[in-house]
Structures are given as structure tokens and as C-alpha cells.
Design a protein around this motif. Structure first.
Motif, PDB file in Angstrom:
ATOM      1  N   ALA A  89       0.829  -1.200   0.000  1.00 48.35           N
ATOM      2  CA  ALA A  89       0.000   0.000   0.000  1.00 48.35           C
ATOM      3  C   ALA A  89       0.863   1.250   0.000  1.00 48.35           C
ATOM      4  O   ALA A  89       0.563   2.241  -0.697  1.00 48.35           O
ATOM      5  N   LYS A  90       1.969   1.229   0.791  1.00 49.80           N
ATOM      6  CA  LYS A  90       2.859   2.392   0.843  1.00 49.80           C
ATOM      7  C   LYS A  90       3.565   2.596  -0.494  1.00 49.80           C
ATOM      8  O   LYS A  90       3.670   3.730  -0.997  1.00 49.80           O
ATOM      9  N   THR A  91       4.008   1.487  -1.057  1.00 54.06           N
ATOM     10  CA  THR A  91       4.692   1.572  -2.347  1.00 54.06           C
ATOM     11  C   THR A  91       3.754   2.141  -3.419  1.00 54.06           C
ATOM     12  O   THR A  91       4.163   2.942  -4.269  1.00 54.06           O
ATOM     13  N   ALA A  92       2.471   1.726  -3.362  1.00 52.33           N
ATOM     14  CA  ALA A  92       1.500   2.177  -4.362  1.00 52.33           C
ATOM     15  C   ALA A  92       1.074   3.624  -4.135  1.00 52.33           C
ATOM     16  O   ALA A  92       0.484   4.246  -5.030  1.00 52.33           O
ATOM     17  N   GLY A  93       1.315   4.161  -2.928  1.00 47.96           N
ATOM     18  CA  GLY A  93       0.931   5.543  -2.640  1.00 47.96           C
ATOM     19  C   GLY A  93      -0.486   5.677  -2.096  1.00 47.96           C
ATOM     20  O   GLY A  93      -1.148   6.696  -2.357  1.00 47.96           O
ATOM     21  N   ALA A  94      -0.940   4.671  -1.343  1.00 53.01           N
ATOM     22  CA  ALA A  94      -2.276   4.762  -0.734  1.00 53.01           C
ATOM     23  C   ALA A  94      -2.321   5.947   0.228  1.00 53.01           C
ATOM     24  O   ALA A  94      -1.351   6.240   0.931  1.00 53.01           O
ATOM     25  N   LYS A  95      -3.455   6.620   0.289  1.00 59.03           N
ATOM     26  CA  LYS A  95      -3.593   7.800   1.147  1.00 59.03           C
ATOM     27  C   LYS A  95      -3.674   7.430   2.618  1.00 59.03           C
ATOM     28  O   LYS A  95      -3.120   8.124   3.487  1.00 59.03           O
ATOM     29  N   ALA A  96      -4.355   6.334   2.938  1.00 55.57           N
ATOM     30  CA  ALA A  96      -4.481   5.885   4.323  1.00 55.57           C
ATOM     31  C   ALA A  96      -4.956   4.443   4.324  1.00 55.57           C
ATOM     32  O   ALA A  96      -5.581   3.969   3.359  1.00 55.57           O
ATOM     33  N   VAL A  97      -4.652   3.753   5.429  1.00 57.30           N
ATOM     34  CA  VAL A  97      -5.106   2.370   5.612  1.00 57.30           C
ATOM     35  C   VAL A  97      -5.782   2.294   6.974  1.00 57.30           C
ATOM     36  O   VAL A  97      -5.214   2.694   7.991  1.00 57.30           O
ATOM     37  N   LEU A  98      -7.027   1.769   6.994  1.00 61.66           N
ATOM     38  CA  LEU A  98      -7.783   1.645   8.243  1.00 61.66           C
ATOM     39  C   LEU A  98      -8.182   0.184   8.418  1.00 61.66           C
ATOM     40  O   LEU A  98      -8.816  -0.415   7.528  1.00 61.66           O
ATOM     41  N   PHE A  99      -7.803  -0.401   9.546  1.00 57.86           N
ATOM     42  CA  PHE A  99      -8.056  -1.811   9.800  1.00 57.86           C
ATOM     43  C   PHE A  99      -9.350  -2.004  10.589  1.00 57.86           C
ATOM     44  O   PHE A  99      -9.535  -1.433  11.665  1.00 57.86           O
ATOM     45  N   ASP A 100     -10.243  -2.801  10.024  1.00 60.23           N
ATOM     46  CA  ASP A 100     -11.437  -3.218  10.760  1.00 60.23           C
ATOM     47  C   ASP A 100     -11.121  -4.524  11.479  1.00 60.23           C
ATOM     48  O   ASP A 100     -11.809  -5.539  11.330  1.00 60.23           O
ATOM     49  N   ALA A 101     -10.073  -4.470  12.250  1.00 59.38           N
ATOM     50  CA  ALA A 101      -9.622  -5.631  13.031  1.00 59.38           C
ATOM     51  C   ALA A 101      -8.632  -5.114  14.057  1.00 59.38           C
ATOM     52  O   ALA A 101      -7.994  -4.069  13.852  1.00 59.38           O
ATOM     53  N   PHE A 102      -8.539  -5.785  15.199  1.00 53.62           N
ATOM     54  CA  PHE A 102      -7.531  -5.374  16.178  1.00 53.62           C
ATOM     55  C   PHE A 102      -6.693  -6.575  16.588  1.00 53.62           C
ATOM     56  O   PHE A 102      -7.042  -7.740  16.361  1.00 53.62           O
ATOM     57  N   PHE A 103      -5.549  -6.229  17.194  1.00 55.15           N
ATOM     58  CA  PHE A 103      -4.520  -7.225  17.490  1.00 55.15           C
ATOM     59  C   PHE A 103      -4.171  -7.159  18.980  1.00 55.15           C
ATOM     60  O   PHE A 103      -3.165  -6.571  19.370  1.00 55.15           O
ATOM     61  N   PRO A 104      -4.981  -7.776  19.839  1.00 54.12           N
ATOM     62  CA  PRO A 104      -4.801  -7.614  21.291  1.00 54.12           C
ATOM     63  C   PRO A 104      -3.741  -8.528  21.911  1.00 54.12           C
ATOM     64  O   PRO A 104      -3.361  -8.335  23.064  1.00 54.12           O
ATOM     65  N   GLU A 105      -3.267  -9.530  21.160  1.00 49.11           N
ATOM     66  CA  GLU A 105      -2.318 -10.490  21.735  1.00 49.11           C
ATOM     67  C   GLU A 105      -1.021 -10.516  20.920  1.00 49.11           C
ATOM     68  O   GLU A 105      -1.007 -10.214  19.735  1.00 49.11           O
ATOM     69  N   VAL A 106       0.045 -10.907  21.602  1.00 48.06           N
ATOM     70  CA  VAL A 106       1.353 -11.006  20.951  1.00 48.06           C
ATOM     71  C   VAL A 106       1.394 -12.263  20.097  1.00 48.06           C
ATOM     72  O   VAL A 106       0.971 -13.335  20.530  1.00 48.06           O
ATOM     73  N   GLN A 107       1.907 -12.110  18.865  1.00 49.97           N
ATOM     74  CA  GLN A 107       2.117 -13.288  18.023  1.00 49.97           C
ATOM     75  C   GLN A 107       3.550 -13.784  18.204  1.00 49.97           C
ATOM     76  O   GLN A 107       3.781 -14.906  18.594  1.00 49.97           O
ATOM     77  N   SER A 108       4.508 -12.902  17.923  1.00 53.36           N
ATOM     78  CA  SER A 108       5.920 -13.127  18.232  1.00 53.36           C
ATOM     79  C   SER A 108       6.594 -11.770  18.205  1.00 53.36           C
ATOM     80  O   SER A 108       6.137 -10.864  17.497  1.00 53.36           O
ATOM     81  N   GLU A 109       7.639 -11.646  19.016  1.00 49.95           N
ATOM     82  CA  GLU A 109       8.262 -10.333  19.123  1.00 49.95           C
ATOM     83  C   GLU A 109       8.786  -9.857  17.769  1.00 49.95           C
ATOM     84  O   GLU A 109       8.638  -8.688  17.409  1.00 49.95           O
ATOM     85  N   THR A 110       9.374 -10.773  16.990  1.00 47.24           N
ATOM     86  CA  THR A 110       9.954 -10.387  15.702  1.00 47.24           C
ATOM     87  C   THR A 110       8.888  -9.979  14.703  1.00 47.24           C
ATOM     88  O   THR A 110       8.961  -8.914  14.054  1.00 47.24           O
ATOM     89  N   ILE A 111       7.844 -10.813  14.612  1.00 49.48           N
ATOM     90  CA  ILE A 111       6.773 -10.536  13.640  1.00 49.48           C
ATOM     91  C   ILE A 111       6.017  -9.266  14.021  1.00 49.48           C
ATOM     92  O   ILE A 111       5.719  -8.415  13.179  1.00 49.48           O
ATOM     93  N   ASP A 112       5.752  -9.130  15.346  1.00 50.69           N
ATOM     94  CA  ASP A 112       5.025  -7.941  15.799  1.00 50.69           C
ATOM     95  C   ASP A 112       5.839  -6.678  15.564  1.00 50.69           C
ATOM     96  O   ASP A 112       5.289  -5.631  15.187  1.00 50.69           O
ATOM     97  N   ARG A 113       7.156  -6.757  15.809  1.00 52.21           N
ATOM     98  CA  ARG A 113       8.004  -5.603  15.596  1.00 52.21           C
ATOM     99  C   ARG A 113       8.020  -5.214  14.114  1.00 52.21           C
ATOM    100  O   ARG A 113       7.951  -4.023  13.774  1.00 52.21           O
ATOM    101  N   ALA A 114       8.105  -6.215  13.220  1.00 50.17           N
ATOM    102  CA  ALA A 114       8.116  -5.923  11.787  1.00 50.17           C
ATOM    103  C   ALA A 114       6.800  -5.260  11.366  1.00 50.17           C
ATOM    104  O   ALA A 114       6.769  -4.317  10.557  1.00 50.17           O
TER     105      ALA A 114
END
Length: 625
Positions: free
Chosen positions: A84-109
Motif C-alpha cells: 500500500a505504501k509503495t503504491a501511494g495509498a492515502k491511508a489504511v484503516l483496519f477493521d480488526a484489532f490485534f490484542p495479543e502477541v504473536q511473536s516479538e519479531t513478527i510484531d516488531r516488523a
């Protein structure tokens, strides 16, 4: 006057009841009102082209099949944001939330991708207590929330029937206002950051968005599901969507796959993806397309409830059911059209409450008419329809004060008619012949009497009693009676010619007419047998005069009292076609005052009436009745 007062009471009660239900927001009526709103949304919807500044990245069945079970690994979200950033999208809004840790590396990325984008809004959910206040907020892990531009709430509170017609743009929790995902999308579309609230508005930059006191906004849906361009999540994450399709667009990311259970009910559909509802809110606000149901609409509703009720009362009371019912239906249709026009103009005007006012007033006034007014009309019809014209009956019903049915003294003209030598005629003919000729005669005479709007009092064997001047006043009652008598004799002449042609012996009649004051009213046994009739000396005199036709060998006799009512019209030529000849002044049995007797004969209608008065000195005392 009392009847009108009853109508006013019924109308006021009906309107007050509907207003009470309106202020109480009656559950049943509100449910019907909401359904009319949905109907207006569907019927009045005009298709619009797909917006070019907004799109939905859908987590569809294709994405689940390719990327694995939902929820996806956050590596896929990272890939999506990078594309989306590469394409130049104006904004991204997620209709989902992420309340739990998946992994420190993946979450950090993922967090790094969110931060690099600089235009990402994450979602959270507010939990409500039983009293409707917010008691908790489920959000994202801190590393993601810190990286996001905003955190929005994605709560959807449907109406009592489960349909989502509005959106909570702001929800207060712990001294903070959480904007909805839709209003955040609108902010991105408009390029503003400030989202504030006052009493009945949400202020987005310089734009005022009309809401209720809870910052709830009616959603002006763009259309049924599919009103916005959709791209599969997997296709975007894998780079299969051309950059120009995403450039400059605000992207809503959410589930459309049925198995994820984020389907909602809207006025358009029972299966609308939640993410598309958020997109509708953003699109509606950004384009200034609103539906309002505020104070102004409430005042209009109240005015229409009162106005429609009053108009319906007037229609239902003044007009016959055959006319009033179509007009009431037209009034309902007119109000529905008015509410539709208001809807197209951006206002939710109530359909159900004014229509309820119309229907309730119409029903109660009709009930009142049936048991009070129409009951009186039925009584009048039953009493008069067999012996007066329909016009007179209708006139008496329309103006009841003109037909007082209690006994009263009235100035009238009475006509008595009898068949000459009927006893001898009956003895010389078969009963069936007598009945046949008598019925034919009475039928012909009745037509003439009704034509001249006389009251057919009664048949007494072969005799007929008729009067004019009651129950409706007839200023020309004497003239009507005389013209009726002349035409009765003319009709009899026609019948005589027919009877002679048929080989039957004709009959002849005698008519006596008198004018004066008499008692008029219902006489008889109440509830059993009653007749509307006339009694008094002047009635008796009319009967005596009819009997004098045998003495003078005449067909029509009138008294001087009847003649006095005709003198002016005879003199000025307005009463034509008759010859009136004075015979004698007679003193009938039981009386001491002589009365002039005049014979009447028809002459050419174009000729002036002629009048020869009685010799005032020629007085005869009659010993017979």
C-alpha cells in the motif's frame, strides 16, 4: 352544536394520544417507522458510480484459501502495508484489532510497517455495561498502538430489530473520546486531523456533522453491498493489484468472507460486511450526505400529527363516507410523498405517527358518525323515504334543524283526493280488477306528488292525503299543491284513455285543498307504530272541501285561504295556466265562520291565470259533514 363538540373532543383525544406515543417513542410504532425508513432507503436510492478515492481490501474466501486460517499471521499485514505504501495509498484503516502477541519479531516488523506508512488507523472495541456506559476497551498490543496514527472504535449498535441504521461517531471512555473507524476514514478523505464534539454535532475540521445527543449519526448508505471497489487481501499482499488502483485511495481492510461472521443487517441487505458499513460512514461524511432526525424534524412531526388529524376530522365529519374515505387515503398518500421528498432532502420525517393520527381520527369520527349522525340519518330515511323525494330526504339529513320531528305548529297546505263513487265501482267489478286499477291509479298519483315534493301522508283506501310546508319549509306550498292537483287530474285523464282502450271502465277523482296552521309531528305508539302526519281544524276543512266536489260536480276545489297565498302570483302573471272560479261562501258543519270555495280548472299553460271571486253575500250553511 353538541355533535360538533363531540367531534372536537374525539379529534383532540386522538391527536393527544398520538403525540403521547410519539414522545414516549412507542416500541411498536417506532418499529413500523424504522421499516418505513428502510423502505425509503431502498426505493429512493439512486445508484452512484463507484467512488475513486476509497476502496475495500477484503479478507475474502480467496484470501483465506491462499493465506491460511483467519486470523492471518501478521506477516501478511506487513506485506499488505508495504504494498500500500509503495503504491501511494492515502491511508489504511483496519477493521480488526490485534490484542495479543504473536511473536516479538513478527510484531516488531508489523509495527515498523505501520510506523513507516504513517497513515494507519488501528481498531479497538469498547465494552458496555448494562446501563449503556463504556466499561472497558479492548485494543492492540502496545508496540502496534504506539506506531499507529490513530486508534478507532469499531462498535456497531444495531436498532431493536437488528438493523444498523446509524453509527456512534464518538464514544467517551475514561475522559477520552474514541472516534469510529468510519469518521476516521472521513478525516483521511478530507485531509483533516481534528475530531471534536458538541451537544448535537461532531465537528470534523470545519465540518459540522449532525448527530443526536449521543453522537449517533444516521448512515446515508451509498447502496447495497458492493457499492465500493474491492480488492482481495491476498492479491494486494502478493503484489497482484496494480499500484494505480491503490494510489491516493483510503483503504479499509476488513472481512467479507461469510465464515468470519462479520456480516451485519442494513436497510439494503441482511448480509452486509461490517467493513463496508465503516466505508459508507466515511463516504457519507466526506461528501456531506446526511440524513437528520433532530429537533427540527421533531417539530415538523408534531405539526403534521396535529395538522393531519384536524384535516382528517373535517373531511370525515363533513363529507359522506363514499367521498371521505378516498380523500383520507389521498391524505395518507400525500403525507407519504411529503416524507419521501423530505428524505431526499436529507430529513427523516415520520410516516407512521401522522398516518396513525389520520387513521385514528378517521376511525373514531366514523364511529361517532355511525352511532350519532348516521343513526339520525337512518331514522330520517326510514321515516320519510317512502313518501318524500330523495332530494328532500338528503336535505333533511344535511340540515337536521330543518326537520324537527317533534310535534309543532306549522303553516301548511293539505290536499285530499278521493275517487268518486268508488263504493259503487267496487261493487260492480271483480276484486282483482278493482285492486289492479286502484294500484295503477295510486302509482301514477304518487309519481306526481313526489315530483312536486309533497309529503305523502297516507292512503286511506282509495283516498290520498298529502301536505306541503313540513318538515321542510316551502314558501310556495300553496302553489305546489295546486299545480300538483292539476297534474294529478291530467295524469288521470291519460290513465282513463288507456283504460277505455283496454276495455275497462275508468274512474274519476275529486281533490280538495286548504291552507293554514296545523300540528305536524310523529303521532302514534312510540317503538311500535308512528306516522309523520298533520292534524287540526285546517286539515279537517281540507277533507270537507274535497267532499264538496260532489255538490258542485267539480274535480278540484280550493279554499279562500289557499287562494290568498296565490293572489299576488295570479295578479302579476307568474302563476299561469289555471282558471279559478268562486262558487259560494259556505259554513261547514260545526263552524260559524263562512269560507269561500273556488273551483279550479286547467287552461293553456301560456295563458294568464283567470280569477273570479265569490259573491261575498252568497253564504250557504251546510248540514252534512
Amino acid at each position: 352544536m353538541k355533535k360538533l363538540f363531540n367531534v372536537q373532543i374525539v379529534t383532540a383525544f386522538s391527536i393527544a394520544l398520538v403525540l403521547f406515543l410519539y414522545f414516549m417513542q412507542s416500541g411498536i410504532l417506532e418499529s413500523f417507522e424504522e421499516k418505513t425508513y428502510d423502505l425509503r432507503v431502498k426505493i429512493l436510492h439512486s445508484p452512484r458510480p463507484l467512488p475513486q478515492n476509497l476502496a475495500i481490501i477484503e479478507i475474502d474466501d480467496k484470501s483465506i484459501a491462499e493465506l491460511g486460517r483467519f486470523p492471518f499471521s501478521r506477516e501478511n499485514y506487513t506485506a499488505l502495508l508495504n504494498m500500500a505504501k509503495t503504491a501511494g495509498a492515502k491511508a489504511v484503516l483496519f477493521d480488526a484489532f490485534f490484542p495479543e502477541v504473536q511473536s516479538e519479531t513478527i510484531d516488531r516488523a508489523f509495527a515498523d510497517a505501520v510506523k513507516r506508512s504513517g497513515n494507519v488507523t488501528l481498531a479497538g472495541g469498547i465494552e458496555f455495561a448494562a446501563d449503556g456506559t463504556a466499561k472497558g476497551f479492548t485494543s492492540n498490543i502496545p508496540v502496534l498502538e504506539t506506531a499507529a496514527k490513530r486508534v478507532a472504535q469499531i462498535n456497531m449498535l444495531p436498532d431493536s430489530d437488528g438493523v444498523i441504521r446509524s453509527s456512534l461517531l464518538l464514544i467517551p471512555y475514561k475522559n477520552k473520546l474514541y472516534p469510529s473507524l468510519g469518521i476516521c476514514g472521513a478525516a483521511e478523505l478530507l485531509g483533516v486531523d481534528s475530531i471534536e464534539a458538541d451537544r448535537r454535532n461532531v465537528i470534523l475540521g470545519k465540518m459540522k456533522i449532525p448527530t443526536d445527543a449521543e453522537q449517533r449519526m444516521l448512515i446515508k448508505y451509498n447502496g447495497p453491498p458492493g457499492a465500493y471497489q474491492r480488492y482481495s487481501f491476498a492479491d494486494v499482499a502478493k503484489g497482484r493489484v496494480a499500484a494505480e488502483n491503490l494510489k491516493g485511495r483510503v483503504l479499509f481492510v476488513g472481512a467479507t468472507a461469510l465464515g468470519i461472521y462479520d456480516m451485519r443487517v442494513t436497510p439494503f441487505s441482511n448480509n452486509s460486511p461490517g467493513v463496508e458499513i465503516h466505508a459508507n460512514v466515511a463516504d457519507s461524511v466526506a461528501n456531506g450526505r446526511f440524513i437528520t432526525r433532530g429537533v427540527s424534524e421533531s417539530l415538523i412531526d408534531i405539526g403534521l400529527i396535529i395538522f393531519m388529524g384536524v384535516v382528517t376530522a373535517v373531511i370525515s365529519w363533513k363529507l359522506r363516507h363514499l367521498v371521505s374515505l378516498p380523500l383520507v387515503a389521498t391524505l395518507v398518500a400525500f403525507h407519504s410523498a411529503l416524507a419521501s421528498w423530505a428524505f431526499l432532502s436529507g430529513s427523516w420525517i415520520s410516516v407512521v405517527y401522522p398516518v396513525t393520527s389520520i387513521m385514528l381520527v378517521s376511525a373514531l369520527v366514523a364511529y361517532l358518525r355511525f352511532f350519532i349522525v348516521d343513526r339520525h340519518a337512518r331514522e330520517v330515511r326510514a321515516m320519510f323515504s317512502s313518501y318524500v323525494t330523495q332530494r328532500l330526504v338528503d336535505e333533511m339529513i344535511k340540515n337536521p334543524e330543518m326537520a324537527r320531528l317533534g310535534g309543532e305548529k306549522r303553516d301548511i297546505t293539505v290536499l285530499f283526493s278521493d275517487i268518486k263513487n268508488f263504493t259503487a265501482y267496487s261493487e260492480n267489478h271483480k276484486p282483482e280488477e278493482v285492486v289492479a286499477i286502484l294500484n295503477e291509479y295510486l302509482d301514477g298519483m304518487t309519481d306526481i306528488i313526489l315530483k312536486w315534493e309533497g309529503i305523502l301522508d297516507k292512503f286511506i283506501g282509495d283516498a290520498i292525503v298529502v301536505f306541503w310546508g313540513a318538515p321542510l319549509k316551502q314558501e310556495d306550498h300553496a302553489g305546489r299543491a295546486l299545480k300538483c292537483a292539476i297534474e294529478m287530474q291530467q295524469r288521470l285523464e291519460s290513465l282513463q284513455a288507456k283504460w277505455v282502450a283496454d276495455g275497462r271502465e275508468p274512474i274519476f277523482s275529486a281533490i280538495g285543498i286548504n291552507t293554514g296552521e296545523a300540528i305536524v309531528g310523529n303521532i302514534g305508539s312510540e317503538g311500535r307504530k308512528m306516522d309523520y302526519t298533520v292534524i287540526g281544524d285546517n286539515v279537517n276543512l281540507g277533507a270537507r272541501v274535497e267532499g264538496l266536489n260532489r255538490r258542485y260536480d267539480t274535480s278540484i276545489l280550493i279554499t279562500e285561504y289557499t287562494l290568498e297565498r296565490l293572489r299576488t302570483s295570479v295578479a302579476d302573471g307568474s302563476f299561469r295556466g289555471v282558471s279559478i272560479t268562486g262558487l259560494e261562501r259556505v259554513i261547514v258543519k260545526g263552524k260559524e265562520t263562512p269560507v269561500g270555495i273556488y273551483s279550479v280548472a286547467a287552461i293553456d299553460q301560456g295563458l294568464m291565470a283567470t280569477l273570479v271571486d265569490c259573491d261575498p253575500e252568497k253564504i250557504v250553511r251546510l248540514l252534512e259533514k
